[in-house]
Every structure is written in C-alpha cells, then in structure tokens.
Design an enzyme around this catalytic site. Structure first.
Site, PDB file in Angstrom:
ATOM      1  N   ASP A   1       0.708  -1.388  -0.263  1.00 39.71           N
ATOM      2  CA  ASP A   1       0.150  -0.135   0.388  1.00 39.71           C
ATOM      3  C   ASP A   1       1.139   1.115  -0.361  1.00 39.71           C
ATOM      4  OD1 ASP A   1      -1.535   2.121   0.248  1.00 39.71           O
ATOM      5  OD2 ASP A   1      -3.057   1.206   1.799  1.00 39.71           O
TER       6      ASP A   1
ATOM      7  N   TYR B   1      -5.148  11.574  -3.983  1.00 45.64           N
ATOM      8  CA  TYR B   1      -5.880  13.058  -2.813  1.00 45.64           C
ATOM      9  C   TYR B   1      -5.335  13.187  -1.902  1.00 45.64           C
ATOM     10  CZ  TYR B   1      -7.927   8.503   0.018  1.00 45.64           C
ATOM     11  OH  TYR B   1      -8.166   8.265   0.939  1.00 45.64           O
ATOM     12  N   LYS B   2      -3.975  12.064  -1.354  1.00 51.46           N
ATOM     13  CA  LYS B   2      -2.944  12.726  -0.551  1.00 51.46           C
ATOM     14  C   LYS B   2      -1.998  13.243  -1.101  1.00 51.46           C
ATOM     15  CE  LYS B   2      -4.844   9.031   1.731  1.00 51.46           C
ATOM     16  NZ  LYS B   2      -4.408   7.655   2.904  1.00 51.46           N
TER      17      LYS B   2
HETATM   18  C1  LIG Z   1      -5.844   6.801   3.231  1.00 54.06           C
HETATM   19  C2  LIG Z   1      -5.959   5.002   3.308  1.00 54.06           C
HETATM   20  C3  LIG Z   1      -5.853   4.458   2.566  1.00 54.06           C
HETATM   21  C4  LIG Z   1      -7.156   4.867   2.076  1.00 54.06           C
HETATM   22  O1  LIG Z   1      -8.562   3.846   1.683  1.00 54.06           O
HETATM   23  P1  LIG Z   1      -9.606   4.512   0.097  1.00 54.06           P
HETATM   24  O2  LIG Z   1     -10.309   2.989   0.077  1.00 54.06           O
HETATM   25  O3  LIG Z   1      -9.541   5.497  -0.620  1.00 54.06           O
HETATM   26  O4  LIG Z   1     -10.052   4.770   1.273  1.00 54.06           O
HETATM   27  C5  LIG Z   1      -6.120   3.046   2.280  1.00 54.06           C
HETATM   28  N1  LIG Z   1      -4.127   2.696   3.317  1.00 54.06           N
HETATM   29  C6  LIG Z   1      -3.491   3.275   3.816  1.00 54.06           C
HETATM   30  C7  LIG Z   1      -2.901   2.622   4.203  1.00 54.06           C
HETATM   31  C8  LIG Z   1      -4.362   4.833   3.578  1.00 54.06           C
HETATM   32  O5  LIG Z   1      -3.177   6.028   4.496  1.00 54.06           O
END
Ligand SMILES: *Cc1c(COP(=O)(O)O)cnc(C)c1O
Length: 414
Positions: free
Chosen positions: A195, A220-221
């Site tokens: 991830d 979006y980050k």
């Molecule tokens: C922000 C974040 C997500 C968000 O997942 P979405 O399904 O796109 O909302 C997932 N994993 C990590 C490590 C994050 O920081």
C-alpha cells in the site's frame, strides 16, 4: 531568527517555484497534504473544462473525442512513472479498499495451496478489514496473521500466500524496508502486496526494480487530485502475462471485458491491466488526477524526497529550539531514511492542541490515541511554513490556550 533562516532556505530551494501552481488559502499553513493534498490551478481549470466543454457541449462523443475511455490507462501510466512502474501495469480506478480486494483475490488464486496473509497490527485499518472480508467470504481459503512491524520479516514463511504491507505507517510515519520484505517473501515463495498511500508523490518508489507483485495507492494525498479521486492499482507484468491473466481478479465488470461493446453475455477478461477495471470511471475526478500529475512532470522524486527530509529536519530543530520535544515527544523515527513525509508527536491533549492550531491557521491532524500529525508536501510547503507553524505551536502549548473548551469537542472527521 528561525524565520530568517527559513527565508534563506526558501531562497535556495530548487522546488520553490512549484508552490505557485497551487491554490493555498491566504493565511493558512497547510500541513495536512498527507491526508488531502491542496488543489492545483491545473486541476481547477481541468475540472471546469471537463464539465463545461467536454461533458457540457460534446456530451457522449467525449468518450472517444476526449479520450475518456482510455483515461484509466493513460493516467495509470503517468502514475507509473512516479512509482517505478513501466507502462501497462498501473490503472487508475476505484478506491484503495476496492483495489485491495482485487489483488488479495488475485494473490490467493496464484497461490492456490496457501491461505495466509501476513500483515502488521498497526496497518491502516481498511487494509486489515478488506482481508477480514475476504476471510468471511472464502472461509478456509483465507486467513490473516498480524504481527508487530519489527516481527514482520521473521513471520513470512512457506505458509504465507502474501505479505500485505503499507510502506509508511499512517500514525508514526515509520517507513518499512520494502527491499528486505520483498526479498524474504520471495525467498519463501510468498507474494508482496504494498500500500503506497503515504509513499506515492512523497518519495521515490521502485516497484519494478524491487520485483513487487501488487501495489495500491491513492491520489488524493500527496498526488493532490482532490477528495475521493480514484486510486490506482499496480500488477507486475509477470502476472499480467501469466495463465491467470484476464481473470486475475473476480470483480468481472463490463469495462474489464476484452470487448465491452460486444455486449456478450459471457465474461472474457481483457488482457493486461485493463482487466482490473470494473465499472464506468468517474471521469471528472479522473481528469483531476491527470491534471494534478502535471505538477510532477519536470521534477524528480529524489528532489522531492530531499526537500521532504530537509523540511522535517528543520521542523525538528525549530521544535528543539522552543523546548517542545520534551513536552511532546516525537514518535516518528528520528532517522529520516526510515521515515515517510510526516512527523507525529505524542501529547495527552493532542486533539485540543490540533484544534487550537487549526484556529490559528495551521492545519494538521490528530490520530488516535494521542498523536498530533504534520504532513510535509515538498511541492508547496516552505521552510517559512515550518518556522511560523512551530512558533504558533509553541505559543499554544506554553500559554495553555488549547485548554479552552472550544477545542475539546470532536467532529466526525479528525
Ligand atoms: C488513506 C489510506 C487508505 C484509504 O483507502 P481508500 O479505500 O482509498 O479510502 C488506505 N490505506 C492507507 C495506508 C491509507 O493511508
């Protein structure tokens, strides 16, 4: 003093000109780009163009005329450049959670004799939840083992189907060693699912070179594509040309079909990464991702990482100068190379301090149990941001201003 030093650092910053690409509210010091990046002017203009001209005037012809139908792939390849992926392995679609579901199922299918996913206890909850959901769905075919970060490598065995790891811990900012994890996993015949939520756009990532099997991440980050903009999924070429290609993931949507417009009643998956597409892409926000990537066009991820490390080093030295590091100890690694682009500090009143900071124009966030978290986005954060933000933090902490009742009540999103 700190402010003068900051100005000197800003003057010699090779990325300084990038800030003008973004729309940052006056009087706001934004240190939350690790949660929601700021909007670039290019995104604003692109969204206006997509709605007014493309959708507004060209309507359905835009699928061909403006390349909407290929956008998940073309944007995916542009993201690929930032994460060390050669073309044809990344597609921009859905959310991290949904993309995780796809790759978890793909991994189980490839590893037909193995059932175990190994992850970290403090992984981002959605990553663990998605595995628990697959476990519920498939019963004995899937199990989850979570371990402390320090025990991860030793916990990968011949039983492991895949390691599911987030490179940078969302709470502490600790960065795990993907090279070591991948080497151990592959040695034991396990796959690697990474991830990249806090890596993509913040630091160099080398998926192909490391031989990582699958990766997911959001836009979006640090990629600044806007709230809810689609995520991405990476599938290594070897799996896209394997016997499983075309049916690697089980969400058989029509746009992952080899010939969607043949409207056949029988599913035949597209070859290549397109099989990871499910339904109709969200064109407005997908266009926003495309435009957001323009800011990264002529800059190396190494240069971004370099500035990120320097911003954090300056932050820590400013906090040290104010005597704040004993009042709110840093829970992120002190060694920059094993840290992402954020710093977290522990304090019993972290939530209230965060609210008091926001009230003074410094946007940070709070993460349970008691962390105050600051994200550093090298394309738009300045050293002056750092000096000013730490000065305001110091003022809040020493005056006790955060103890005001107004800063105690918690909203739905923290
Ligand atoms: C922000 C974040 C997500 C968000 O997942 P979405 O399904 O796109 O909302 C997932 N994993 C990590 C490590 C994050 O920081």
């Amino acid at each position: 003093m700190a402010l003068e030093k900051a100005r000197i650092l800003d003057q010699s910053d090779p990325l300084a000109a990038k800030r003008a690409l973004f729309s940052i509210p006056h009087d706001t010091i934004y240190l939350d780009g690790n949660s929601l990046g700021v909007m670039s002017h290019a995104v604003n203009e692109r969204v206006a163009d997509v709605t007014r001209r493309q959708w507004g005037k060209d309507l359905i012809t835009s699928w061909n005329k403006h390349g909407w139908i290929d956008l998940p792939i073309t944007v995916g390849d542009r993201i690929g450049k930032l994460i060390g992926a050669a073309p044809g392995q990344v597609i921009c679609c859905d959310s991290i959670s949904i993309n995780l579901f796809k790759v978890l199922c793909a991994a189980l299918q490839i590893q037909s004799g193995r059932t175990q996913f190994v992850s970290t206890e403090d992984n981002f909850p959605t990553d663990l939840y998605m595995i628990q959901g697959v476990e519920r769905l498939l019963g004995d075919r899937c199990s989850l083992t979570t371990v402390a970060e320090d025990d991860l490598i030793a916990s990968i065995t011949e039983e492991t189907a895949a390691v599911v790891v987030t490179e940078v811990n969302f709470r502490t900012g600790r960065r795990l060693d993907l090279a070591k994890i991948t080497a151990q996993a592959h040695d034991k015949g396990a796959l690697v699912i990474v991830d990249l939520a806090h890596s993509a756009g913040a630091m160099p990532v080398t998926l192909d070179a490391l031989g990582i099997d699958f990766a997911v991440g959001c836009t979006y980050k640090y990629l600044n594509a806007g709230p809810g903009a689609p995520a991405f999924v990476y599938v290594a070429k070897k799996w896209l040309s394997s016997d499983f290609a075309g049916a690697l993931q089980p969400l058989f949507g029509w746009l992952g079909h080899a010939e969607p417009f043949a409207f056949s009643p029988q599913y035949t998956g597209a070859s290549g990464i397109r099989q990871f597409l499910v339904g109709t892409p969200p064109i407005i926000s997908l266009s926003a991702v495309d435009a957001a990537l323009d800011a990264f066009e002529d800059v190396s991820m190494e240069a971004i990482r370099e500035k990120s490390l320097q911003l954090m080093e300056f932050w820590l030295s400013c906090m040290g100068d104010h005597g704040l590091l004993t009042i709110m100890p840093c829970v992120s690694p002190t060694e920059g190379t094993i840290r992402g682009s954020q710093l977290s500090f522990a304090h019993d009143d972290a939530y209230a301090i965060c609210q008091a900071l926001i009230a003074r124009g410094v946007v940070a966030d709070f993460r349970a149990p008691n962390y105050l978290r600051f994200g550093f986005a090298p394309l738009y954060n300045t050293y002056e941001d750092v000096a000013r933000a730490v000065a305001r933090l110091s003022e809040i902490v020493y005056s006790g201003a955060y103890q005001d009742k107004a800063f105690q009540s918690r909203a739905a999103v923290t």
